[in-house]
Design a protein around this motif. Structure first.
Motif, PDB file in Angstrom:
ATOM      1  N   MET A 199       1.045  -1.012   0.199  1.00  0.00           N
ATOM      2  CA  MET A 199      -0.108   0.068   0.203  1.00  0.00           C
ATOM      3  C   MET A 199       0.837   1.441   0.158  1.00  0.00           C
ATOM      4  O   MET A 199       0.628   2.319  -1.037  1.00  0.00           O
ATOM      5  N   LYS A 200       2.122   1.391   0.311  1.00  0.00           N
ATOM      6  CA  LYS A 200       2.898   2.291   0.647  1.00  0.00           C
ATOM      7  C   LYS A 200       3.312   2.654  -0.804  1.00  0.00           C
ATOM      8  O   LYS A 200       3.475   4.011  -1.099  1.00  0.00           O
ATOM      9  N   LYS A 201       3.136   1.517  -2.082  1.00  0.00           N
ATOM     10  CA  LYS A 201       3.364   2.262  -2.897  1.00  0.00           C
ATOM     11  C   LYS A 201       2.818   2.901  -4.163  1.00  0.00           C
ATOM     12  O   LYS A 201       2.761   2.910  -5.017  1.00  0.00           O
ATOM     13  N   LEU A 202       1.221   2.692  -3.636  1.00  0.00           N
ATOM     14  CA  LEU A 202       0.108   3.200  -4.345  1.00  0.00           C
ATOM     15  C   LEU A 202      -0.083   4.437  -3.885  1.00  0.00           C
ATOM     16  O   LEU A 202      -0.964   5.460  -2.796  1.00  0.00           O
ATOM     17  N   LYS A 203       0.626   5.074  -5.315  1.00  0.00           N
ATOM     18  CA  LYS A 203       1.325   6.450  -4.692  1.00  0.00           C
ATOM     19  C   LYS A 203       0.214   7.589  -5.531  1.00  0.00           C
ATOM     20  O   LYS A 203      -0.115   6.684  -6.730  1.00  0.00           O
ATOM     21  N   ILE A 204       0.498   8.932  -5.470  1.00  0.00           N
ATOM     22  CA  ILE A 204      -0.080  10.211  -5.959  1.00  0.00           C
ATOM     23  C   ILE A 204       0.728  11.049  -6.401  1.00  0.00           C
ATOM     24  O   ILE A 204       1.460  11.189  -6.084  1.00  0.00           O
ATOM     25  N   PHE A 205       0.877  11.242  -8.102  1.00  0.00           N
ATOM     26  CA  PHE A 205       1.376  12.713  -8.112  1.00  0.00           C
ATOM     27  C   PHE A 205       0.250  13.721  -8.912  1.00  0.00           C
ATOM     28  O   PHE A 205      -0.537  13.726  -8.902  1.00  0.00           O
ATOM     29  N   ASN A 206       1.066  14.264  -8.576  1.00  0.00           N
ATOM     30  CA  ASN A 206       0.034  16.273  -8.392  1.00  0.00           C
ATOM     31  C   ASN A 206       0.198  16.944  -9.819  1.00  0.00           C
ATOM     32  O   ASN A 206       1.588  17.364 -10.122  1.00  0.00           O
ATOM     33  N   ASP A 207      -0.569  16.764 -11.117  1.00  0.00           N
ATOM     34  CA  ASP A 207      -0.201  16.782 -12.402  1.00  0.00           C
ATOM     35  C   ASP A 207      -0.810  19.213 -12.276  1.00  0.00           C
ATOM     36  O   ASP A 207      -2.308  18.257 -12.006  1.00  0.00           O
ATOM     37  N   PRO A 208      -0.405  19.963 -13.254  1.00  0.00           N
ATOM     38  CA  PRO A 208      -1.130  20.626 -12.654  1.00  0.00           C
ATOM     39  C   PRO A 208      -2.069  20.593 -14.361  1.00  0.00           C
ATOM     40  O   PRO A 208      -3.069  21.468 -14.203  1.00  0.00           O
TER      41      PRO A 208
ATOM     42  N   TYR B  43      -3.738  17.698 -15.141  1.00  0.00           N
ATOM     43  CA  TYR B  43      -5.057  16.234 -14.883  1.00  0.00           C
ATOM     44  C   TYR B  43      -5.623  15.893 -13.446  1.00  0.00           C
ATOM     45  O   TYR B  43      -6.444  16.161 -12.592  1.00  0.00           O
ATOM     46  N   GLY B  44      -4.874  16.958 -12.588  1.00  0.00           N
ATOM     47  CA  GLY B  44      -4.735  16.867 -10.911  1.00  0.00           C
ATOM     48  C   GLY B  44      -4.177  16.025 -10.544  1.00  0.00           C
ATOM     49  O   GLY B  44      -3.122  15.369 -10.743  1.00  0.00           O
ATOM     50  N   PHE B  45      -4.383  15.589  -9.556  1.00  0.00           N
ATOM     51  CA  PHE B  45      -3.902  13.512  -9.040  1.00  0.00           C
ATOM     52  C   PHE B  45      -4.032  12.587 -10.044  1.00  0.00           C
ATOM     53  O   PHE B  45      -5.244  12.353 -10.532  1.00  0.00           O
ATOM     54  N   ILE B  46      -2.824  12.534 -10.548  1.00  0.00           N
ATOM     55  CA  ILE B  46      -2.033  11.090 -11.201  1.00  0.00           C
ATOM     56  C   ILE B  46      -1.723   9.892  -9.973  1.00  0.00           C
ATOM     57  O   ILE B  46      -0.775  10.102  -9.974  1.00  0.00           O
ATOM     58  N   PRO B  47      -2.834   8.732 -10.088  1.00  0.00           N
ATOM     59  CA  PRO B  47      -2.784   7.589  -9.041  1.00  0.00           C
ATOM     60  C   PRO B  47      -1.837   6.615  -9.683  1.00  0.00           C
ATOM     61  O   PRO B  47      -1.835   6.057 -10.637  1.00  0.00           O
ATOM     62  N   ILE B  48      -1.096   5.913  -9.162  1.00  0.00           N
ATOM     63  CA  ILE B  48       0.420   5.207  -9.024  1.00  0.00           C
ATOM     64  C   ILE B  48      -0.860   3.567  -8.412  1.00  0.00           C
ATOM     65  O   ILE B  48      -0.566   3.779  -7.625  1.00  0.00           O
ATOM     66  N   GLN B  49      -1.608   2.610  -9.570  1.00  0.00           N
ATOM     67  CA  GLN B  49      -1.994   1.864  -9.216  1.00  0.00           C
ATOM     68  C   GLN B  49      -1.945   0.352  -9.206  1.00  0.00           C
ATOM     69  O   GLN B  49      -2.393  -0.426  -8.905  1.00  0.00           O
ATOM     70  N   SER B  50      -0.099   0.223  -8.774  1.00  0.00           N
ATOM     71  CA  SER B  50       0.046  -0.669  -9.092  1.00  0.00           C
ATOM     72  C   SER B  50       1.753  -0.771  -8.003  1.00  0.00           C
ATOM     73  O   SER B  50       2.771   0.087  -8.993  1.00  0.00           O
ATOM     74  N   ALA B  51       2.611  -1.882  -7.661  1.00  0.00           N
ATOM     75  CA  ALA B  51       4.005  -1.520  -7.004  1.00  0.00           C
ATOM     76  C   ALA B  51       4.845  -2.002  -7.834  1.00  0.00           C
ATOM     77  O   ALA B  51       5.727  -1.125  -7.301  1.00  0.00           O
ATOM     78  N   LEU B  52       4.498  -2.573  -9.425  1.00  0.00           N
ATOM     79  CA  LEU B  52       5.298  -2.358 -10.299  1.00  0.00           C
ATOM     80  C   LEU B  52       5.595  -1.611 -11.058  1.00  0.00           C
ATOM     81  O   LEU B  52       6.556  -0.550 -11.130  1.00  0.00           O
ATOM     82  N   ILE B  53       4.741  -0.770 -10.768  1.00  0.00           N
ATOM     83  CA  ILE B  53       4.183   0.890 -11.737  1.00  0.00           C
ATOM     84  C   ILE B  53       5.110   2.192 -10.885  1.00  0.00           C
ATOM     85  O   ILE B  53       6.138   1.955 -11.635  1.00  0.00           O
TER      86      ILE B  53
END
Length: 395
Positions: A1-10, A12-22
Motif C-alpha cells: 500500500m505504501k507504493k500506491l502513490k499519487i502525483f499532482n499534475d497541473p 489533470y490533477g491527481f495521477i494515481p499509481i495503481q500497482s507496486a510494479l508501476i
C-alpha cells in the motif's frame, strides 16, 4: 500500500499509481532521468513557459491510459488486470528512449537509431531487472499482442501519446489553438473486432484534434526560431565531436565524452552510458565552450546561450541560386560556412490516412474512415504533407 502513490499534475490533477510494479518503475533511475529531458527541445527560446519534461508527459499519458481503460471496460471491452497493468507500463515507458532535448538531438549520439528503438532496449533491460514482469508490455509496445487495439492506444493516429502532448504543450506554451478535449475523445473511444474506433458522436472532436495538431506543428514544433536554435545545437555537438576526435582539449562531462570520441554501435554499454546523459550535460558543456579557443565552437555556443540567433527565412518555394549566394555573403569566413549558413526543409502531415486510420463507429458495429464521412471541407487536404523550405544565416 505504501507504493500506491499519487502525483499532482497541473493539467489533470491527481495521477494515481495503481500497482507496486508501476511505482517501482517510476522510481528507477532510467525513468527518473526523464525529469532532466525537456519535452519540447529548445522551444523555450520562443515560448518561455515550455520547461516541462518527458517525465511529466509520461505521467500524463499514464493517467489518460487509466481513464481509457475505465471507459472501455464500461463499454464491456474485457481487459484483464494483467493487460491493464501491461498497457499502463507500455505507455509510461513509450518515450523513455529520448535523449537530451528530445527530438532535437535524436541522431547526434547514436546514428540511425530512433528513440522508439532505444525505448524498447530500455524496456528489455528493465524486464531483466524485474524478472520478466514487463514481457506483456513489451509485446503490446511492439504491436505483437493478439489484440491490436492495445498497440493502437500506444502508437497510432489517435493514440494516448498525442492526446497528452497536444494538450500539455498547448498549456505550457500558451498556444490555445492546440488545446484539445482529450477527456471527450477518450470518452468516445470503443473497440470493434479488437480494433480501436471512435463513436460517431465524437466526429467533431476528432476533426478538432487533427486541425489542432496541424496548428501546433506550424506554430510551435516547427517555429522558425526553434528550427534555427536546434540546428545550432546540432552543429555545436558536431564541432565538439570533431575537436574531440582530433585530440583538442575540450571540457565535457564523462557521459557526454563517451559519445563525442567515436561513433557508437548500440549495445548494453551504450545503453548504460545513454541512461546517464541528459539536458544538463549538454547545457553545462555548451556554457563552458563559450570561452573555448576554437572560434567556431565559441561563437556557436554564445549564439545559443545568449539567444543571439541568426536570421531565419521560411518559404514555400525552394531557394533560388541568387538567394543562396546572398545567404553565403553574410558569412565572413567561407571555411566555416557550413556551421553558420544552413538550408533545409520541414514537413507537416496532420493526418496519415494510410497508417492506423481513425475509424468511426456508425450504427451497430459498422465502421467508416473519418475522411469518408466527415463534412469538414479541409480534412482530406490535411492528409497531404506540406513541405516548406527554411534557411538561416548571420544577421
Amino acid at each position: 500500500m505504501k507504493k500506491l502513490k499519487i502525483f499532482n499534475d497541473p493539467i489533470y490533477g491527481f495521477i494515481p499509481i495503481q500497482s507496486a510494479l508501476i511505482f517501482d518503475i517510476t522510481e528507477h533511475p532510467y525513468f527518473q532521468r526523464l525529469r532532466r529531458i525537456s519535452q519540447m527541445g529548445l522551444s523555450y527560446l520562443v515560448y518561455p513557459g515550455v520547461h516541462h519534461t518527458r517525465f511529466e508527459h509520461a505521467l500524463g499519458c499514464l493517467y489518460l491510459m487509466q481513464q481509457t481503460i475505465a471507459v472501455l471496460e464500461s463499454k464491456n471491452v474485457k481487459i484483464s488486470n494483467e493487460e491493464s497493468e501491461a498497457l499502463q507500463i507500455a505507455i509510461l515507458l513509450h518515450d523513455i528512449g529520448h535523449g537530451p532535448f528530445s527530438h532535437t538531438l535524436e541522431h547526434s549520439f547514436i546514428k540511425g537509431v530512433h528513440h522508439e528503438d532505444i525505448s524498447l532496449q530500455f524496456m528489455k533491460a528493465l524486464n531483466e531487472e524485474f524478472n520478466g514482469k514487463l514481457s506483456l508490455a513489451i509485446e503490446m509496445f511492439k504491436g505483437e499482442y493478439s489484440r491490436p487495439f492495445f498497440n493502437q492506444l500506444i502508437a497510432s493516429q489517435l493514440d494516448i501519446d498525442r492526446l497528452d502532448y497536444l494538450k500539455r504543450d498547448s498549456f505550457f506554451s500558451g498556444v490555445t489553438e492546440g488545446n484539445i478535449n482529450s477527456h471527450r475523445l477518450i470518452t468516445m473511444l470503443d473497440v470493434v473486432d479488437e480494433n480501436l474506433v471512435v463513436d460517431k458522436k465524437g466526429i467533431y472532436s476528432v476533426e478538432k484534434f487533427i486541425v489542432a495538431r496541424r496548428l501546433m506543428y506550424w506554430m510551435v514544433y516547427l517555429h522558425k526560431t526553434s528550427l534555427a536554435a536546434e540546428c545550432i545545437l546540432v552543429n555545436i555537438l558536431k564541432r565538439a565531436t570533431e575537436l574531440s576526435i582530433n585530440k583538442k582539449d575540450i571540457a565535457v562531462s564523462e557521459q557526454l565524452n563517451f559519445f563525442l570520441n567515436e561513433s557508437r554501435n548500440f549495445d548494453k554499454n551504450t545503453l548504460v552510458a545513454f541512461s546517464k546523459l541528459d539536458d544538463y550535460d549538454i547545457i553545462g558543456s555548451v556554457k563552458s565552450w563559450m570561452n573555448h579557443s576554437d572560434k567556431v565552437l565559441s561563437e556557436l555556443a554564445k549564439s545559443l546561450i545568449n539567444r543571439s540567433l541568426p536570421k531565419v527565412i521560411v518559404q514555400k518555394e525552394a531557394f533560388s541560386e541568387k538567394q543562396l549566394k546572398s545567404f553565403s555573403a553574410h558569412c565572413k569566413n567561407k571555411n566555416d560556412e557550413t556551421y553558420f549558413v544552413h538550408t533545409g526543409t520541414v514537413r507537416n502531415l496532420a493526418y496519415n490516412k494510410d497508417k492506423y486510420p481513425i475509424n468511426i463507429k456508425m450504427n451497430g458495429d459498422s465502421v467508416e474512415n473519418i475522411i469518408s464521412i466527415s463534412d469538414h471541407l479541409n480534412l482530406e487536404t490535411l492528409t497531404q504533407p506540406v513541405v516548406k523550405h527554411f534557411a538561416y544565416f548571420p544577421k
